[in-house]
Write an enzyme that holds these catalytic residues in place. Structure first.
Site, PDB file in Angstrom:
ATOM      1  N   ASP A   7       0.852  -1.205   0.000  1.00 19.43           N
ATOM      2  CA  ASP A   7       0.000   0.000   0.000  1.00 19.43           C
ATOM      3  C   ASP A   7       0.873   1.235   0.000  1.00 19.43           C
ATOM      4  O   ASP A   7       1.509   1.543   1.009  1.00 19.43           O
ATOM      5  CB  ASP A   7      -0.874   0.016   1.261  1.00 19.43           C
ATOM      6  CG  ASP A   7      -2.040  -0.951   1.150  1.00 19.43           C
ATOM      7  OD1 ASP A   7      -2.071  -1.924   1.897  1.00 19.43           O
ATOM      8  OD2 ASP A   7      -2.894  -0.712   0.279  1.00 19.43           O
TER       9      ASP A   7
ATOM     10  N   ASP B 177     -10.845  -4.216  -0.682  1.00 19.57           N
ATOM     11  CA  ASP B 177      -9.752  -3.848   0.224  1.00 19.57           C
ATOM     12  C   ASP B 177     -10.282  -2.917   1.305  1.00 19.57           C
ATOM     13  O   ASP B 177     -10.806  -1.854   1.012  1.00 19.57           O
ATOM     14  CB  ASP B 177      -8.674  -3.133  -0.605  1.00 19.57           C
ATOM     15  CG  ASP B 177      -7.544  -2.568   0.224  1.00 19.57           C
ATOM     16  OD1 ASP B 177      -6.589  -2.056  -0.374  1.00 19.57           O
ATOM     17  OD2 ASP B 177      -7.618  -2.603   1.462  1.00 19.57           O
TER      18      ASP B 177
HETATM   19  C1  DX5 Z   1      -6.244   1.553   3.226  1.00 16.50           C
HETATM   20  C2  DX5 Z   1      -5.440   0.329   2.987  1.00 16.50           C
HETATM   21  C3  DX5 Z   1      -5.970  -0.775   3.878  1.00 16.50           C
HETATM   22  C4  DX5 Z   1      -5.139  -2.011   3.863  1.00 16.50           C
HETATM   23  C5  DX5 Z   1      -5.934  -3.152   4.466  1.00 16.50           C
HETATM   24  O1  DX5 Z   1      -5.739   2.590   2.483  1.00 16.50           O
HETATM   25  O2  DX5 Z   1      -5.495  -0.038   1.620  1.00 16.50           O
HETATM   26  O3  DX5 Z   1      -7.280  -1.071   3.433  1.00 16.50           O
HETATM   27  O4  DX5 Z   1      -4.746  -2.327   2.612  1.00 16.50           O
HETATM   28  O5  DX5 Z   1      -6.035  -2.859   5.820  1.00 16.50           O
HETATM   29  P1  DX5 Z   1      -7.120  -3.529   6.777  1.00 16.50           P
HETATM   30  O6  DX5 Z   1      -7.306  -4.966   6.332  1.00 16.50           O
HETATM   31  O7  DX5 Z   1      -6.487  -3.405   8.122  1.00 16.50           O
HETATM   32  O8  DX5 Z   1      -8.356  -2.727   6.590  1.00 16.50           O
END
Ligand code: DX5
Length: 225
Positions: A44, A183
């Protein structure tokens, strides 16, 4: 950098740990238990402008690819993704996702394809699904955010499920092999909701890395989504 090929898991959604939630003091150790259970990894990337957070650059993507031997998907949550495509390609990302709201998104999709990589287009929760229609003929992946991008550990937005269902219908209608990725806030329960709505790729951060056994968590999901 040799790029691992993206697998096509049969009969279940691809499980994609988000490195954002990994233990950065011991990245290799944090990723090792997932090598045989994750389908690929997502890095990310945040620039502090497109989202109010700063994460990491191509160096971490290269380290993740090296340490895991898994394919790497770079999710660019950045204002000007065109400035970073070469660097993440060189770092070993085999799939690069830019945001439809970012500057030059269309040109980026074209350039990613020209580089021989898989191209993804991501939508913030508020961005209408119709914004992906002009790109459906060339995309390899559509990413529906189920949290506001910028931070891990947020709660899943169930109001995004109709958007996931509509995206699945759009992709099916386009008659092309486009992955539908979700996501944000994915855990065992929301993974099932997202898969039922049509997602075939699930990005999992906090729920996975905070689990007592991340390997057991992934094994459980492999059987259930
Ligand atoms: C937000 C990120 C998150 C990450 C996943 O910008 O993209 O969504 O990848 O994080 P969790 O699974 O903790 O929501």
């Amino acid at each position: 950098m040799r790029k691992a090929a993206f697998p096509l898991p049969s009969g279940r959604a691809a499980l994609v740990p988000s490195v954002l939630a990994a233990d950065f003091s011991c990245l290799k150790g944090s990723l090792a238990p997932l090598r045989k259970l994750a389908d690929w990894l997502q890095v990310d990337v945040m620039d502090g402008h497109f989202v109010p957070n700063l994460s990491f650059g191509p160096g971490i993507a290269a380290a993740v690819a090296e340490a895991s031997g898994l394919p790497v998907d770079a999710h660019l949550m950045v204002e000007e993704p065109g400035r970073f495509l070469d660097a993440f390609a060189a770092a070993g990302a085999g799939l690069i996702t830019v945001h439809a709201e970012a500057r030059g998104a269309g040109a980026c999709v074209k350039k990613i394809k020209k580089m021989g990589l898989k191209a993804g287009l991501a939508l913030r929760p508020k961005t209408p699904l119709k914004n992906i229609i002009p790109f459906l003929g060339s995309l390899d992946l559509v990413l529906i955010m189920t949290v506001e991008p910028g931070f891990g550990g947020q709660a899943f937005m169930p109001e995004m499920l109709p958007k996931v269902e509509a995206a699945r219908a759009l992709i099916t209608g386009a008659g092309r092999p486009v992955w539908l990725q979700v996501d944000g806030g994915i855990n065992a329960a929301t993974a099932r909701l997202a898969a039922r709505a049509g997602a075939d790729s699930l990005v999992i951060g906090s729920a996975l890395f905070k689990a007592r056994s991340p390997a057991a968590f992934l094994r459980g999901l492999r059987g259930g989504v």
